[in-house]
Design a protein around this motif. Sequence first.
Motif, short mmCIF file in Angstrom:
data_model
loop_
_atom_site.label_atom_id
_atom_site.label_comp_id
_atom_site.label_asym_id
_atom_site.label_seq_id
_atom_site.Cartn_x
_atom_site.Cartn_y
_atom_site.Cartn_z
N TYR A 151 -3.27 9.06 2.33
CA TYR A 151 -3.48 8.40 1.03
C TYR A 151 -4.91 7.90 0.81
O TYR A 151 -5.25 7.49 -0.28
CB TYR A 151 -2.51 7.23 0.86
CG TYR A 151 -1.07 7.67 0.83
CD1 TYR A 151 -0.63 8.53 -0.17
CD2 TYR A 151 -0.17 7.27 1.79
CE1 TYR A 151 0.68 8.97 -0.21
CE2 TYR A 151 1.14 7.70 1.76
CZ TYR A 151 1.56 8.55 0.76
OH TYR A 151 2.85 8.99 0.72
N LEU A 152 -5.72 7.94 1.85
CA LEU A 152 -7.08 7.42 1.72
C LEU A 152 -7.86 8.20 0.65
O LEU A 152 -7.92 9.42 0.70
CB LEU A 152 -7.81 7.50 3.07
CG LEU A 152 -9.25 6.97 3.06
CD1 LEU A 152 -9.28 5.47 2.81
CD2 LEU A 152 -9.95 7.28 4.37
N PRO A 176 -9.14 1.18 0.04
CA PRO A 176 -9.29 -0.17 0.62
C PRO A 176 -10.66 -0.75 0.23
O PRO A 176 -11.64 -0.02 0.13
CB PRO A 176 -9.23 0.09 2.13
CG PRO A 176 -8.60 1.42 2.28
CD PRO A 176 -8.92 2.21 1.06
N CYS A 230 -4.95 8.48 7.45
CA CYS A 230 -3.90 8.35 6.44
C CYS A 230 -4.12 9.32 5.28
O CYS A 230 -5.23 9.41 4.75
CB CYS A 230 -3.88 6.91 5.92
SG CYS A 230 -2.68 6.65 4.61
N PRO A 268 -5.58 2.02 10.19
CA PRO A 268 -5.35 3.45 10.40
C PRO A 268 -5.73 4.32 9.19
O PRO A 268 -5.33 5.47 9.12
CB PRO A 268 -3.85 3.52 10.63
CG PRO A 268 -3.30 2.43 9.76
CD PRO A 268 -4.33 1.34 9.76
N CYS A 269 -6.50 3.79 8.26
CA CYS A 269 -6.85 4.56 7.05
C CYS A 269 -7.49 5.91 7.39
O CYS A 269 -7.28 6.90 6.68
CB CYS A 269 -7.80 3.77 6.17
SG CYS A 269 -7.26 2.11 5.85
N ARG A 327 0.84 -1.20 0.00
CA ARG A 327 0.00 0.00 0.00
C ARG A 327 0.89 1.26 0.00
O ARG A 327 2.08 1.18 0.32
CB ARG A 327 -0.92 -0.04 1.21
CG ARG A 327 -1.91 -1.21 1.10
CD ARG A 327 -2.73 -1.34 2.37
NE ARG A 327 -3.89 -2.18 2.14
CZ ARG A 327 -3.90 -3.50 2.30
NH1 ARG A 327 -2.83 -4.12 2.67
NH2 ARG A 327 -5.00 -4.20 2.10
N PRO A 328 0.29 2.43 -0.33
CA PRO A 328 1.11 3.63 -0.52
C PRO A 328 1.99 4.02 0.67
O PRO A 328 3.04 4.64 0.47
CB PRO A 328 0.07 4.73 -0.80
CG PRO A 328 -1.09 4.01 -1.35
CD PRO A 328 -1.12 2.67 -0.70
N LEU A 329 1.58 3.67 1.89
CA LEU A 329 2.40 4.03 3.05
C LEU A 329 3.83 3.51 2.96
O LEU A 329 4.75 4.04 3.58
CB LEU A 329 1.78 3.41 4.32
CG LEU A 329 0.79 4.24 5.11
CD1 LEU A 329 0.38 3.48 6.35
CD2 LEU A 329 1.40 5.58 5.49
N CYS A 341 -0.45 -1.83 7.67
CA CYS A 341 -0.29 -0.36 7.65
C CYS A 341 -0.05 0.17 9.05
O CYS A 341 0.72 1.11 9.23
CB CYS A 341 -1.51 0.30 7.01
SG CYS A 341 -1.46 0.13 5.22
N PHE A 396 3.08 2.53 10.06
CA PHE A 396 2.95 3.77 10.84
C PHE A 396 3.87 3.71 12.06
O PHE A 396 4.57 4.67 12.36
CB PHE A 396 1.50 3.94 11.33
CG PHE A 396 0.68 4.85 10.46
CD1 PHE A 396 1.06 6.17 10.24
CD2 PHE A 396 -0.50 4.41 9.87
CE1 PHE A 396 0.30 7.02 9.45
CE2 PHE A 396 -1.26 5.25 9.07
CZ PHE A 396 -0.86 6.55 8.86
N ILE A 439 -6.24 -2.52 9.30
CA ILE A 439 -5.26 -2.92 8.28
C ILE A 439 -3.93 -3.07 9.02
O ILE A 439 -3.22 -2.07 9.26
CB ILE A 439 -5.15 -1.87 7.15
CG1 ILE A 439 -6.53 -1.44 6.64
CG2 ILE A 439 -4.26 -2.39 6.01
CD1 ILE A 439 -7.24 -2.36 5.72
N CYS A 471 -5.21 5.43 -2.41
CA CYS A 471 -5.54 4.13 -1.81
C CYS A 471 -7.04 4.03 -1.54
O CYS A 471 -7.62 4.91 -0.92
CB CYS A 471 -4.74 3.97 -0.51
SG CYS A 471 -4.80 2.29 0.11
S1 SF4 Z 1 -4.64 0.83 3.46
FE1 SF4 Z 1 -5.29 2.61 4.67
S2 SF4 Z 1 -3.53 3.16 5.98
FE2 SF4 Z 1 -2.79 1.78 4.34
S3 SF4 Z 1 -2.04 3.21 2.75
FE3 SF4 Z 1 -4.17 2.68 2.26
S4 SF4 Z 1 -5.40 4.32 3.19
FE4 SF4 Z 1 -3.34 4.40 4.11
#
Ligand code: SF4
Length: 196
Positions: free
Chosen positions: A158-159, A165, A156, A152-153, A62-64, A181, A185, A178, A163
Motif C-alpha cells: 500500500y505504500l 506515511p 507493504c 514495515p512500509c 491504515r490500509p493493512l 502495522c 503483519f 509503524i 498510504c
Molecule cells: S503505514 Fe506503512 S505498513 Fe502501514 S499500511 Fe501504510 S504503507 Fe503499509
Amino acid sequence: MIDFCVETGVEELNLLEYIPRGNAKDKDLVLSFEEELEVVKEIAKKYSQVKDVLNINPRFVRPLVQDYCKQCLGLDFPDVVHGCGAGTFFGFINNKGELYPCDWYVSIVLSEYSGEQINLTIRPFYDIWKEKIFDNPYELTEGSEFYQKYKPCNKCKYLKNKCYPCPVFGINKEEIKIKKCNNYFDLGRDIKKDEK
Ligand code: SF4
C-alpha cells in the motif's frame, strides 16, 4: 455512531484518529492496539449491512487493516486511504495568501520560489499547484528511497498507493517503525502459519 448515521440518513461518516494536542493534550485517550482491534471488528461486522447506504471512511487506521479483516476475521472492511496529502490533496495557505504543500515546508519552498510566485492574490491556484514542489515535495528534497527507512512500509503493497506515511517524522532519522502495522503483519502471518 454507524447506527445513528443510518437512522438519520447521513451518507458519509469520517472516523478520524484521536490526536493528543490542544485540549486533548495530556489526556490518555489514545486507543491501545487491543482497543483498536475491537473497534475495527465492530466496524467490520456492521460494514456489510450498511455499505450501500453509508460511506464509511475509517481514517484512524491504515490500509493493512483491510487485509487483517479479510484474512483473520473473514469480513470486509471499508476502503482506507491514509496519510499525508501534502501537495496532492492537501495544501497550506498562510495569512499572506502564499500556498505551500504543507506548513512544515515553508522555508524549503521559499528557498526555491519567491513569495510572489506562490501567492494566490497574484497567481491563480492551479498555476501555483502545477509547480514542481507540489509534486511529491518530500521525494524532491529527501530522494526517492526516502521511505525505505519506514518499517514495515518498505515491504507493504500500500505504500504510495493508498498510504502515504507522514515524511516529516523520517527527516534526519535512521529508521521509523509503524508499530501497529507491524502488529497487523504479524497477525496475518500467524493466520497463514495456522492454515499450513
Ligand atoms: S503505514 Fe506503512 S505498513 Fe502501514 S499500511 Fe501504510 S504503507 Fe503499509
